[in-house]
Scaffold this motif. Structure first.
Motif, mmCIF file in Angstrom:
data_model
loop_
_atom_site.group_PDB
_atom_site.id
_atom_site.type_symbol
_atom_site.label_atom_id
_atom_site.label_comp_id
_atom_site.label_asym_id
_atom_site.label_seq_id
_atom_site.Cartn_x
_atom_site.Cartn_y
_atom_site.Cartn_z
ATOM 1 N N ILE A 178 7.091 49.184 -9.272
ATOM 2 C CA ILE A 178 6.875 49.006 -10.708
ATOM 3 C C ILE A 178 8.110 49.512 -11.440
ATOM 4 N N ILE B 204 -5.773 51.458 -9.424
ATOM 5 C CA ILE B 204 -4.712 50.476 -9.673
ATOM 6 C C ILE B 204 -3.793 51.055 -10.729
ATOM 7 N N CYS C 215 0.093 44.242 -14.940
ATOM 8 C CA CYS C 215 1.033 43.607 -14.006
ATOM 9 C C CYS C 215 0.292 42.901 -12.876
ATOM 10 N N LEU C 216 -0.718 43.565 -12.304
ATOM 11 C CA LEU C 216 -1.448 42.957 -11.195
ATOM 12 C C LEU C 216 -2.203 41.717 -11.655
ATOM 13 N N TYR D 123 4.179 42.217 -6.115
ATOM 14 C CA TYR D 123 2.983 42.279 -5.284
ATOM 15 C C TYR D 123 3.060 41.232 -4.178
ATOM 16 N N TYR E 156 6.752 37.355 -2.552
ATOM 17 C CA TYR E 156 6.258 38.272 -3.581
ATOM 18 C C TYR E 156 5.889 37.483 -4.836
ATOM 19 N N ARG F 110 -1.051 43.990 -2.819
ATOM 20 C CA ARG F 110 -0.429 45.298 -2.579
ATOM 21 C C ARG F 110 0.809 45.439 -3.448
ATOM 22 N N GLU F 111 0.913 46.569 -4.100
ATOM 23 C CA GLU F 111 2.030 46.822 -5.008
ATOM 24 C C GLU F 111 3.231 47.345 -4.228
ATOM 25 N N TYR F 112 4.408 46.759 -4.499
ATOM 26 C CA TYR F 112 5.631 47.191 -3.826
ATOM 27 C C TYR F 112 6.571 47.934 -4.759
ATOM 28 N N GLY G 48 5.976 44.379 -12.146
ATOM 29 C CA GLY G 48 5.517 44.814 -10.834
ATOM 30 C C GLY G 48 5.622 43.705 -9.817
ATOM 31 N N GLU H 197 -1.196 49.645 -12.490
ATOM 32 C CA GLU H 197 -0.894 48.802 -13.652
ATOM 33 C C GLU H 197 -1.724 47.522 -13.589
ATOM 34 N N CYS I 209 -8.958 42.726 -12.792
ATOM 35 C CA CYS I 209 -8.683 43.802 -11.842
ATOM 36 C C CYS I 209 -9.908 44.702 -11.649
#
Length: 501
Positions: free
Chosen positions: A28, A425, A430-431, A19, A3, A24-26, A17, A427, A249
């Motif tokens: 937040i 998206i 964060c990404l 990722y 991650y 892919r977001e896991y 966050g 956030e 993003c």
């Protein structure tokens, strides 16, 4: 599974966050970070409280995702631009941080404008002068808190401070420090001459080394690992100005798309490969995350935070109820107008907020509609200027709280005449920060490669040409009102120079 952790330090919230390498977001985690205001126009943050909140937020996102510290392979941080985070000569927080929305330095900036300092600086820095710039705040501290000024050991911005707390290593990240008025845009370095012009020569030695967005700047210390659950030595990269995070993003690659951020600040930005001379407006430039590119933007603190304040005063309403109330009225059908200048203005330093055109027949929904319109009208001030620089624009990508309101976004499409693309998206800060960590860790060779792999779905709202004329008429009346009140402000300042109007 591996991650990447992205931390975003904004005007209201601190977020973390997790990722995977595909973006892919896991999970937040969010925590409110109070803005402290002991005096009119001040906006500060307790630096120790911010760091404690950061540790808690990291710990929480790891726990809720069931992720062990050793699975996190890299950390990036995104943060608000400008403002001032200072350490003393022993590398301890030197009082509270000052945020970019702070207005204590208004008189200093006004004096600089009268002396022609902005025109002197702009060809070198490609920056305007704003009350929340580090240089404005440093000059204010020198004048009003000389003892504190003499103790300054490091000048930083938000993500620089958090990176220092994580690693113990000092540095100023380039996408953010390039917009400080202490940085020469063409040469890519600090200049003691800029500090001299601004009357803050003494702080030049307190400027930490410049680091790039994906540069590994150190590893998580053992002490921080014990506080957060991260593994000792986890790489931490330079990070990003949050406007750059959002642009990444949004997939900005060329001059065909602009990005609008709607939060505390209204920001419109685009990406270019060269700095132009003799432009019609003094566009703000900054270094972009990808080498050889620049981000160009117009900004002011005139966006959706105004709605939050108004709803607190008028009685709390849910977002769905507000959207329903606004959507139930004829478009641009009310004479009520709102100036979204509660936290600052893009129409003059002294301009403040207010409603105009109220009559007894108007109700709360008319006020809310006027706030929606006023925020868009203020954005249009920036967007119209940017479209003179970006003549090939055919779409507007939007992020921020209002992007979740199809009513508000339809209004933006109708007023601007541009298709509005809404990113799916949660956030972007964060990404984008996690993306920087991936590039720094070698998962991707550069940000362009990461963008290509991490593309996310979006939805599109098309403008309704049948209502554009009505909106344009109201926008023109809004501009007339701003112009008239600007004249009022000037007269007040000339007649009552010691009093606020």
């Amino acid at each position: 599974m591996d991650y990447w952790l992205g931390i975003d330090c904004g005007g209201t919230y601190l977020k973390a966050g997790l990722y995977d390498s595909c973006g892919r977001e896991y999970g937040i985690s969010r925590q409110v970070m109070p803005v402290l205001s002991d005096h009119p126009g001040w906006a500060e943050r307790d630096m120790d409280q911010l760091w404690q909140g950061c540790c808690q937020t990291i710990q929480k996102v790891l726990h809720q995702c069931g992720v062990a510290g050793h699975q996190v392979k890299g950390i990036g941080i995104s943060a608000q631009g400008k403002g001032l985070f200072m350490l003393d000569k022993q590398h301890r927080p030197l009082g509270r941080a000052i945020l970019s929305s702070d207005r204590r330095a208004t008189q200093i900036v006004t004096q600089w404008q009268q002396e022609g300092i902005p025109q002197q600086l702009y060809p070198i820095t490609r920056q305007t002068l704003w009350t929340g710039h580090p240089v404005s705040l440093l000059r204010w501290i020198k004048q009003h808190q000389p003892e504190r000024y003499s103790q300054i050991g490091s000048v930083m911005m938000g993500h620089d401070y958090l990176r220092f707390c994580l690693t113990g290593e000092r540095g100023c990240e380039e996408t953010n420090i390039s917009e400080s008025n202490l940085y020469r845009m063409a040469q890519g370095d600090y200049s003691p001459e800029l500090a001299r012009i601004l009357g803050i020569d003494e702080i030049f030695e307190a400027l930490p080394p410049i680091v790039s967005s994906a540069q590994v700047c150190g590893g998580v210390t053992a002490e921080v690992a014990a506080l957060t659950g991260l593994a000792t030595g986890t790489p931490v990269v330079g990070g990003l100005f949050d406007i750059v995070s959002t642009a990444l993003c949004a997939g900005l690659k060329d001059e065909h798309t602009l990005n609008a951020v709607m939060g505390t600040w209204a920001v419109t930005s685009g990406i270019v490969e060269q700095v132009l001379d003799d432009e019609k407006h003094p566009y703000v430039y900054g270094r972009y995350a990808d080498e050889g590119k620049y981000i160009v933007h117009e900004a002011s603190p005139t966006s959706s935070a105004n709605l939050e304040w108004v709803t607190r005063q008028c009685g709390e309403m849910g977002y769905d109820a507000i959207n329903q109330a606004v959507n139930g009225l004829p478009k641009a059908g009310s004479d009520v107008m709102f100036l979204p200048f509660l936290y600052g203005s893009n129409a003059g330093l002294g301009m403040t907020s207010g409603f105009y055109g109220l009559q007894s027949l108007h109700q709360r929904e008319h006020l809310l509609q006027a706030v929606y319109e006023g925020v868009i009208f203020s954005h249009m001030t920036h967007l119209n200027r940017m479209r003179e620089r970006f003549t090939q624009v055919n779409a507007l990508s939007v992020t921020g709280g209002p992007a979740r309101s199809t009513v508000w976004m339809q209004m933006l499409a109708d007023i601007s005449g541009l298709p509005v693309e809404l990113l799916q998206i949660e956030e972007t800060g964060c990404l984008g920060a996690a993306m920087a960590a991936m590039v720094g860790g070698g998962v991707y060779t550069d940000f362009a490669s990461a963008q290509q792999r991490l593309e996310h779905p979006s939805s599109l709202i098309m403008p309704d040409s049948s209502v554009q004329a009505a909106y344009q008429h109201k926008f023109q009346r809004y501009q007339f009102l701003v112009e008239a009140l600007g004249s009022y402000q000037t007269r007040c300042e000339s007649h009552f120079p010691q009093r606020s109007c």
